[in-house]
Design a protein around this motif. Structure first.
Motif, mmCIF file in Angstrom:
data_model
loop_
_atom_site.group_PDB
_atom_site.id
_atom_site.type_symbol
_atom_site.label_atom_id
_atom_site.label_comp_id
_atom_site.label_asym_id
_atom_site.label_seq_id
_atom_site.Cartn_x
_atom_site.Cartn_y
_atom_site.Cartn_z
ATOM 1 N N ASN A 53 0.826 -1.208 0.000
ATOM 2 C CA ASN A 53 0.000 0.000 0.000
ATOM 3 C C ASN A 53 0.855 1.251 0.000
ATOM 4 O O ASN A 53 0.355 2.343 -0.270
ATOM 5 C CB ASN A 53 -0.976 -0.008 1.181
ATOM 6 N N GLY A 54 2.150 1.113 0.284
ATOM 7 C CA GLY A 54 3.047 2.248 0.196
ATOM 8 C C GLY A 54 3.699 2.394 -1.166
ATOM 9 O O GLY A 54 4.462 3.333 -1.404
ATOM 10 N N GLY A 55 3.414 1.446 -2.060
ATOM 11 C CA GLY A 55 3.945 1.526 -3.409
ATOM 12 C C GLY A 55 5.237 0.761 -3.638
ATOM 13 O O GLY A 55 5.777 0.768 -4.749
ATOM 14 N N SER A 56 5.739 0.077 -2.613
ATOM 15 C CA SER A 56 6.947 -0.727 -2.792
ATOM 16 C C SER A 56 6.636 -1.964 -3.617
ATOM 17 O O SER A 56 5.592 -2.601 -3.416
ATOM 18 C CB SER A 56 7.509 -1.153 -1.435
ATOM 19 N N VAL A 69 4.182 -4.201 -12.096
ATOM 20 C CA VAL A 69 2.970 -4.288 -11.272
ATOM 21 C C VAL A 69 2.605 -2.884 -10.811
ATOM 22 O O VAL A 69 3.471 -2.071 -10.469
ATOM 23 C CB VAL A 69 3.187 -5.234 -10.063
ATOM 24 N N SER A 70 1.318 -2.584 -10.852
ATOM 25 C CA SER A 70 0.840 -1.284 -10.404
ATOM 26 C C SER A 70 -0.501 -1.474 -9.711
ATOM 27 O O SER A 70 -1.125 -2.526 -9.820
ATOM 28 C CB SER A 70 0.719 -0.303 -11.572
ATOM 29 N N ARG A 71 -0.906 -0.419 -9.025
ATOM 30 C CA ARG A 71 -2.092 -0.547 -8.189
ATOM 31 C C ARG A 71 -2.913 0.726 -8.274
ATOM 32 O O ARG A 71 -2.363 1.830 -8.329
ATOM 33 C CB ARG A 71 -1.638 -0.814 -6.759
ATOM 34 N N GLU A 72 -4.208 0.570 -8.263
ATOM 35 C CA GLU A 72 -5.114 1.705 -8.275
ATOM 36 C C GLU A 72 -6.038 1.570 -7.077
ATOM 37 O O GLU A 72 -6.797 0.597 -6.970
ATOM 38 C CB GLU A 72 -5.915 1.728 -9.570
ATOM 39 N N ASP A 73 -5.974 2.516 -6.179
ATOM 40 C CA ASP A 73 -6.851 2.481 -5.009
ATOM 41 C C ASP A 73 -8.017 3.453 -5.234
ATOM 42 O O ASP A 73 -8.755 3.283 -6.187
ATOM 43 C CB ASP A 73 -6.051 2.791 -3.750
ATOM 44 N N ASN A 74 -8.156 4.426 -4.434
ATOM 45 C CA ASN A 74 -9.241 5.397 -4.580
ATOM 46 C C ASN A 74 -10.585 4.698 -4.747
ATOM 47 O O ASN A 74 -11.399 5.080 -5.587
ATOM 48 C CB ASN A 74 -8.990 6.330 -5.769
ATOM 49 N N GLY A 75 -10.764 3.623 -3.990
ATOM 50 C CA GLY A 75 -12.030 2.898 -4.041
ATOM 51 C C GLY A 75 -12.090 1.806 -5.085
ATOM 52 O O GLY A 75 -12.994 0.995 -5.067
ATOM 53 N N LYS A 76 -11.130 1.762 -6.000
ATOM 54 C CA LYS A 76 -11.166 0.743 -7.051
ATOM 55 C C LYS A 76 -10.469 -0.528 -6.628
ATOM 56 O O LYS A 76 -10.788 -1.609 -7.133
ATOM 57 C CB LYS A 76 -10.554 1.297 -8.337
ATOM 58 N N ASN A 77 -9.502 -0.439 -5.720
ATOM 59 C CA ASN A 77 -8.829 -1.625 -5.189
ATOM 60 C C ASN A 77 -8.423 -2.600 -6.286
ATOM 61 O O ASN A 77 -8.783 -3.774 -6.253
ATOM 62 C CB ASN A 77 -9.733 -2.328 -4.166
ATOM 63 N N THR A 78 -7.692 -2.106 -7.247
ATOM 64 C CA THR A 78 -7.326 -2.892 -8.416
ATOM 65 C C THR A 78 -5.815 -2.961 -8.558
ATOM 66 O O THR A 78 -5.130 -1.962 -8.354
ATOM 67 C CB THR A 78 -7.947 -2.279 -9.675
#
Length: 121
Positions: A53-56, A69-78
């Motif tokens: 969740n810190g982007g590591s 690998v990448s992550r999209e939060d802001n409610g999308k949890n993807t």
């Protein structure tokens, strides 16, 4: 209840690219990490990539420089896995996973159903 739903697998030629996606839904307080494992026929499941969740990020040696690998939060949890320069050795079922807290004090792993990636000419 928490669900991880994957998409984006398929057949691609060597040297090609694919992008996998995995969305987590349900009662989620927070997500500590998300990522991908894979399992090829006759082999054990192995870690491919993770992102906290810190982007590591962390990658298997065999995919460094080719996968992102990448992550999209802001409610999308993807979580996404961009796979480039694919090789036949990348052929496997790819499983999304996430370390999810449904409350502040509860924490466990969740897994997706898996998506097939086949690299072949």
């Amino acid at each position: 209840q928490v669900q991880l739903v994957e998409s984006g697998g398929g057949l691609v030629q060597p040297g090609g690219s694919l992008r996998l996606s995995c969305a987590a839904s349900g009662t989620i307080f927070s997500i500590d990490a998300m990522g991908w494992h894979r399992q090829a026929p006759g082999k054990e499941r192995e870690l491919v990539a993770t992102i906290t969740n810190g982007g590591s990020t962390n990658y298997a040696e065999s995919v460094k420089g080719r996968f992102v690998v990448s992550r999209e939060d802001n409610g999308k949890n993807t979580v996404y896995l961009q796979m480039n320069s694919l090789e036949p050795e990348d052929t496997a079922v790819y499983y999304c996973y996430a370390i999810i807290r449904r409350t502040l004090y509860s924490r466990r792993d969740y897994w997706g159903q898996g998506t097939q990636v086949t690299v072949s000419s």
